[in-house]
Design a protein around this motif. Structure first.
Motif, mmCIF file in Angstrom:
data_model
loop_
_atom_site.group_PDB
_atom_site.id
_atom_site.type_symbol
_atom_site.label_atom_id
_atom_site.label_comp_id
_atom_site.label_asym_id
_atom_site.label_seq_id
_atom_site.Cartn_x
_atom_site.Cartn_y
_atom_site.Cartn_z
ATOM 1 N N ASP A 1 13.955 -16.350 10.230
ATOM 2 C CA ASP A 1 15.030 -17.060 9.531
ATOM 3 C C ASP A 1 14.436 -18.225 8.444
ATOM 4 N N ALA A 2 13.505 -18.639 8.847
ATOM 5 C CA ALA A 2 12.672 -19.748 7.844
ATOM 6 C C ALA A 2 12.041 -18.956 6.737
ATOM 7 N N ILE A 3 11.498 -17.740 7.046
ATOM 8 C CA ILE A 3 10.912 -16.864 6.185
ATOM 9 C C ILE A 3 11.877 -16.256 5.358
ATOM 10 N N TYR B 1 0.690 -1.314 0.115
ATOM 11 C CA TYR B 1 0.032 -0.015 -0.193
ATOM 12 C C TYR B 1 0.648 1.260 -0.127
ATOM 13 N N SER B 2 2.122 1.266 0.572
ATOM 14 C CA SER B 2 3.016 2.482 0.601
ATOM 15 C C SER B 2 3.986 2.486 -0.012
ATOM 16 N N LEU B 3 4.559 1.241 -0.591
ATOM 17 C CA LEU B 3 5.843 1.286 -1.073
ATOM 18 C C LEU B 3 5.993 0.857 -2.414
ATOM 19 N N ASN B 4 4.670 0.637 -2.961
ATOM 20 C CA ASN B 4 4.424 0.108 -4.515
ATOM 21 C C ASN B 4 5.181 -1.096 -4.873
ATOM 22 N N LEU B 5 5.385 -2.039 -4.190
ATOM 23 C CA LEU B 5 6.074 -3.303 -4.326
ATOM 24 C C LEU B 5 4.992 -4.479 -4.033
ATOM 25 N N ASP B 6 4.366 -4.566 -5.202
ATOM 26 C CA ASP B 6 3.323 -5.800 -4.967
ATOM 27 C C ASP B 6 3.981 -6.927 -4.935
ATOM 28 N N LYS B 7 4.894 -7.037 -6.204
ATOM 29 C CA LYS B 7 5.694 -8.326 -6.040
ATOM 30 C C LYS B 7 6.504 -8.707 -4.944
ATOM 31 N N GLU B 8 6.990 -8.018 -4.390
ATOM 32 C CA GLU B 8 7.721 -8.237 -2.883
ATOM 33 C C GLU B 8 6.840 -8.657 -2.050
ATOM 34 N N LYS C 1 3.501 -10.081 -2.184
ATOM 35 C CA LYS C 1 3.365 -11.314 -2.522
ATOM 36 C C LYS C 1 4.246 -12.357 -2.301
ATOM 37 N N GLU C 2 5.463 -12.288 -2.435
ATOM 38 C CA GLU C 2 6.701 -12.995 -2.357
ATOM 39 C C GLU C 2 6.771 -13.228 -0.732
ATOM 40 N N LEU C 3 6.458 -12.053 0.075
ATOM 41 C CA LEU C 3 6.557 -12.228 1.603
ATOM 42 C C LEU C 3 5.390 -13.215 2.016
ATOM 43 N N ASP C 4 4.223 -12.848 1.474
ATOM 44 C CA ASP C 4 2.952 -13.686 1.990
ATOM 45 C C ASP C 4 3.108 -14.897 1.802
#
Length: 369
Positions: free
Chosen positions: A361-363, A318-325, A327-330
């Motif tokens: 660490d696992a994430i 929402y704030s940093l306009n990094l949808d790809k990152e 989704k990767e984190l989710d």
């Protein structure tokens, strides 16, 4: 790869388990800087009880101005019994209210998602909560928490009277409604507006203004009105009937906590508090987990950091306009849950109990792969 411009992220760990869960977010931010050619500039400071202990106030002017200059604020948790007897104006929670009010963070987004790996952890039957995905949009800077007059005063018969005023304006209702309708258009295209129009004039105004903005700007979105007490019941009876719920400050506080517990653990649920976009499309924002400071487990390394990590994911989106990152984190969070890694609060037979640090660490290991 080309470096993006530096964007300031302010970390406010706060009290209790706040420093432990924020530490895992900091670890992920540093990993993204190194491995995704991002260049976030991290600052970290005191808020809540920790700030009071050092400075005599729950938030200093210096920290507040840092928040003003940041693209996103990530907050851990504030409060605890240590500060229960402070004057009301000095309580740790006043820092939250100041940030929300002064940064004009009027829309609080609280998703209630039942992770498929944790359906059995909910207090409701699996068929009721399996696949649950609700977004609650809570108005955050108006209503009874900020209305005037307010206070406690003596009255003639020797008793005291507590006063709080519930008040809303057309513009306050319109702007939070637009957020809800816009979100619904990207989801399942349905908004449920909740108030108490049967007994409160402010609730009647809320209902009328939400309907008016719908009819004027969002006719393609399904809108239903529901009394807040009925919504509380329906959340337990049939929660999957909801997509986006929009409601005022008080009812949003209550209903979002109820919805959170449908999912099985407060330790998994993030939130975002958003302001209005400026002419360049930028906005002030603050992200925090739904859970509290949990002082009983602070310092033990067993706190669940997933809600805070998912709050950072919301910041990426929402704030940093990094949808790809985002989704990767989710997806990394989902992967560690698939792998059976659990902190103590959500661990059950057949899973592996891990520490707060282990989760982070696992994430990161999932992101690397």
């Amino acid at each position: 790869m080309i470096k993006v411009k530096k964007r300031k992220i302010l970390l406010l760990p706060g009290d209790g388990i706040g420093p432990e869960v924020i530490a895992e977010v900091k670890k992920i931010i540093n990993w993204l800087n190194k491995n995704r050619s991002l260049d976030f500039e991290i600052d970290e400071d005191l808020v809540g009880g920790a700030a009071y202990d050092k400075h005599g106030t729950p938030i200093t002017d210096e920290v507040f101005y840092k928040a003003l200059e940041s693209e996103a604020v990530i907050l851990g948790a504030v409060g605890g019994p240590k500060w229960d007897n402070l004057d009301f104006s000095k309580k740790p929670e006043r820092a939250l209210l100041k940030l929300r009010k002064e940064l004009k963070l009027f829309a609080n987004l609280r998703p209630a998602i039942c992770f498929k790996q944790l359906v059995e952890a909910s207090s409701l039957k699996p068929e009721i909560v399996s696949g649950l995905d609700i977004m609650i949009v809570r108005e955050l800077t108006g209503g009874i928490y900020f209305g005037e007059p307010r206070g406690i005063k003596p009255i003639d018969n020797g008793e005291r009277k507590g006063i709080n005023t519930h008040t809303y304006t057309t513009s306050e209702i319109e702007r939070v409604s637009r957020v809800a309708f816009d979100l619904a258009k990207k989801r399942n295209n349905k908004v449920t507006s909740c108030e108490k129009s049967n007994v409160m004039e402010a609730g009647q105004l809320w209902r009328e203004e939400v309907q008016a903005i719908h009819d004027k700007e969002f006719k393609e979105v399904e809108l239903e009105h529901m009394l807040a007490d009925n919504c509380a019941m329906q959340l337990l009876r049939n929660p999957k009937q909801f997509d986006v719920i929009v409601t005022d400050n008080l009812f949003g506080d209550i209903l979002s906590d109820e919805a959170a517990m449908l999912t099985g653990s407060l330790g998994l649920l993030p939130s975002a508090s958003l302001g209005a976009k400026d002419k360049n499309g930028n906005m002030r924002s603050m992200y925090e987990p739904v859970h509290g400071s949990a002082p009983d487990i602070a310092g033990k390394g067993i706190a669940n950091p997933i809600a805070t990590i998912l709050s950072f994911s919301m910041a990426l989106k929402y704030s940093l306009n990094l949808d790809k990152e985002s989704k990767e984190l989710d997806a990394a969070v989902q992967k560690i849950l698939d792998d059976g890694l659990r902190t103590k609060d959500i661990c059950s037979k057949g899973n592996k109990e891990v520490s707060t640090k282990d989760v982070g660490d696992a994430i990161i290991a999932c992101l690397q792969n």
